[in-house]
Design a protein around this motif. Structure first.
Motif, PDB file in Angstrom:
ATOM      1  N   ASN A  83      -4.773  10.257  -6.114  1.00 59.40           N
ATOM      2  CA  ASN A  83      -4.075   8.963  -5.567  1.00 59.40           C
ATOM      3  C   ASN A  83      -4.896   8.094  -4.796  1.00 59.40           C
ATOM      4  OD1 ASN A  83      -0.889   9.384  -6.410  1.00 59.40           O
ATOM      5  ND2 ASN A  83      -1.638  11.246  -5.831  1.00 59.40           N
ATOM      6  N   PHE A  84      -6.211   8.793  -4.035  1.00 62.02           N
ATOM      7  CA  PHE A  84      -6.676   7.684  -3.166  1.00 62.02           C
ATOM      8  C   PHE A  84      -7.986   7.660  -3.231  1.00 62.02           C
ATOM      9  CE2 PHE A  84      -3.180  10.317  -0.398  1.00 62.02           C
ATOM     10  CZ  PHE A  84      -2.343   9.237  -0.620  1.00 62.02           C
ATOM     11  N   ASN A 110       0.637  -1.188  -0.065  1.00 67.11           N
ATOM     12  CA  ASN A 110      -0.056  -0.012  -0.183  1.00 67.11           C
ATOM     13  C   ASN A 110       0.844   1.386   0.136  1.00 67.11           C
ATOM     14  OD1 ASN A 110       0.892   0.254   2.718  1.00 67.11           O
ATOM     15  ND2 ASN A 110      -1.164  -0.704   3.461  1.00 67.11           N
ATOM     16  N   SER A 111       2.202   1.072   0.033  1.00 71.55           N
ATOM     17  CA  SER A 111       2.936   2.338  -0.022  1.00 71.55           C
ATOM     18  C   SER A 111       4.280   2.001  -0.820  1.00 71.55           C
ATOM     19  CB  SER A 111       3.174   3.173   0.920  1.00 71.55           C
ATOM     20  OG  SER A 111       4.033   2.766   1.776  1.00 71.55           O
ATOM     21  N   GLU A 130       4.374  10.027   2.592  1.00 66.93           N
ATOM     22  CA  GLU A 130       3.629   9.563   1.191  1.00 66.93           C
ATOM     23  C   GLU A 130       2.394  10.147   0.978  1.00 66.93           C
ATOM     24  OE1 GLU A 130       3.999   5.640  -1.278  1.00 66.93           O
ATOM     25  OE2 GLU A 130       5.119   5.644   0.439  1.00 66.93           O
ATOM     26  N   CYS A 131       1.556  10.439   1.831  1.00 66.30           N
ATOM     27  CA  CYS A 131       0.073  10.916   1.824  1.00 66.30           C
ATOM     28  C   CYS A 131      -0.058  12.378   1.479  1.00 66.30           C
ATOM     29  CB  CYS A 131      -0.534  10.897   3.364  1.00 66.30           C
ATOM     30  SG  CYS A 131      -0.575   9.051   3.755  1.00 66.30           S
ATOM     31  N   TYR A 171      -2.173   2.181  -3.584  1.00 70.93           N
ATOM     32  CA  TYR A 171      -2.570   2.842  -2.688  1.00 70.93           C
ATOM     33  C   TYR A 171      -3.848   2.599  -1.919  1.00 70.93           C
ATOM     34  CZ  TYR A 171       1.435   6.247  -3.470  1.00 70.93           C
ATOM     35  OH  TYR A 171       2.645   7.115  -3.276  1.00 70.93           O
ATOM     36  N   ARG A 172      -4.152   2.658  -0.584  1.00 69.06           N
ATOM     37  CA  ARG A 172      -5.340   2.443   0.051  1.00 69.06           C
ATOM     38  C   ARG A 172      -6.418   3.744  -0.569  1.00 69.06           C
ATOM     39  NH1 ARG A 172      -3.996   1.432   6.367  1.00 69.06           N
ATOM     40  NH2 ARG A 172      -3.656  -0.921   5.963  1.00 69.06           N
ATOM     41  N   LEU A 177       0.061   2.515   4.697  1.00 69.81           N
ATOM     42  CA  LEU A 177      -0.328   3.843   4.233  1.00 69.81           C
ATOM     43  C   LEU A 177      -1.622   4.096   5.134  1.00 69.81           C
ATOM     44  CD1 LEU A 177       0.634   6.008   2.119  1.00 69.81           C
ATOM     45  CD2 LEU A 177      -1.681   5.098   1.016  1.00 69.81           C
TER      46      LEU A 177
END
Length: 379
Positions: free
Chosen positions: A357-358, A151-152, A312-313, A174-175, A288
């Motif tokens: 991204n999410f 997840n990251s 990373e978020c 990613y989540r 993540l």
């Protein structure tokens, strides 16, 4: 295309919540869930969508033979192309199942920086030995897994080193979250404001399991410093776990009973984020972090530990970062949060990054495309 998701439980935290959300948004995959142990808060959401859930509810955490004997008939019935395991005990069970079903593609999950330096540092000596034993067991059986979803990028780097596997076997996805879920109910928002009498208060919120590695002892000590200078501040901690008693004892010893509230497990996180002025996330290690992504989606200004998983978020300056474990720096960053004047710019940029991204629909599609690739052999 059918995928069996094998997981420890469906209790509702981090990894469980994320994989359930991903499955709920799949259009080209038929998901089937098997959870090994008690804890099924998320089961109803799957069944409402017509997703088959098998609840084994095993009593002993390490009776893997019993688990395997229960799962083999399910696999024979469902005939999946892929088994995707999540969390350590489910991973070990899945790797044993591979012996009986070598033709089924086995996908593992990297959902946390389980063997990173930060985790080892915050453990006492005996716990370090136990963790290293777990790492060795993980490493010795990881070769049975065909592919991993991670997840990251930070977690990929850490785990391929810790488990001695090829980076070519690991796909970073990613989540995700459904953004519309974080539009709070006005009625629920008003009820919470009234319940906690927050009109004259600045609210800090932490959402996390109650666990030593989540840094909540640091948070309480830092908040004590902040609150001494800013008595109109309050801290909410939403989550449940084995560390509750230690946190309660510290709250009492610091005389923070009127300013710190342990809320337990909550279903109204969007409303809690809406009534909060700041989100504070103090983990020593993470995957993540879904809770942090939820704060970003809610445009809640964030103060977070400076670990790669949290970095990373965000874009470069999307939050206030402090060195994990540094209580004085954390208290200073919380103080800074009260007076910073460009939060709107930060949260808007972070929200845009999260959209790219999410978003759960995009994440689910990436999973489906990955499954198609490995089945076709193009991966």
């Amino acid at each position: 295309m059918k995928v069996i998701f094998l997981i420890d439980s469906l209790e509702g935290y981090g990894a469980e919540k994320s994989i359930v959300q991903i499955a709920l948004h799949m259009e080209q995959v038929t998901p089937v869930f098997i959870h090994l142990y008690k804890g099924d808060k998320l089961k109803s959401s799957l069944e409402l969508r017509g997703i088959q859930v098998y609840s084994l509810e095993l009593v002993s955490e390490f009776r893997f033979k019993e688990a395997i004997n229960s799962i083999i008939p399910i696999i024979n019935k469902e005939k999946p192309e892929i088994i995707h395991s999540t969390l350590f005990r489910a991973d070990l069970v899945a790797r044993k199942l591979k012996q009986s079903f070598p033709h089924i593609i086995l996908v593992g999950s990297f959902v946390s920086n389980s063997y990173g330096v930060n985790r080892y540092k915050q453990l006492p000596f005996i716990s370090r030995i136990k963790l290293f034993s777990t790492q060795l067991r993980d490493r010795m059986t990881a070769s049975k897994v065909d592919f991993f979803v991670c997840n990251s990028k930070a977690i990929k780097k850490s785990n391929i080193r810790a488990l001695g596997i090829s980076g070519n076997k690991v796909k970073v996805i990613y989540r995700g979250r459904r953004f519309e879920d974080y539009l709070p109910s006005t009625k629920a928002f008003n009820l919470l404001k009234k319940e906690f009498n927050l009109e004259e208060h600045q609210v800090f919120l932490n959402v996390s399991r109650l666990h030593k590695g989540k840094g909540q002892l640091d948070l309480l000590n830092a908040f004590k410093v902040l609150n001494a200078q800013n008595p109109n501040t309050v801290l909410f901690i939403a989550g449940e776990g084995s560390f509750r008693m230690e946190l309660e004892d510290l709250i009492n010893s610091l005389s923070l009973e009127n300013n710190v509230f342990l809320l337990g497990y909550r279903e109204d996180i969007p409303e809690l984020l809406a009534i909060s002025d700041y989100f504070v996330f103090t983990s020593y290690f993470e995957g993540l972090p879904g809770a942090l992504i939820e704060a970003i989606i809610s445009k809640t200004p964030s103060i977070v530990s400076d670990i790669p998983e949290n970095r990373e978020c965000f874009l470069e300056n999307g939050a206030l970062f402090y060195k994990s474990g540094n209580i004085l720096e954390l208290s200073k960053k919380m103080e800074e949060a009260l007076i910073i004047n460009n939060w709107q710019e930060k949260v808007n940029a972070s929200y845009k990054y999260a959209e790219e991204n999410f978003d759960i629909a995009k994440v689910s599609l990436q999973y489906e495309n990955f499954y198609k690739e490995i089945i076709s052999g193009s991966k």
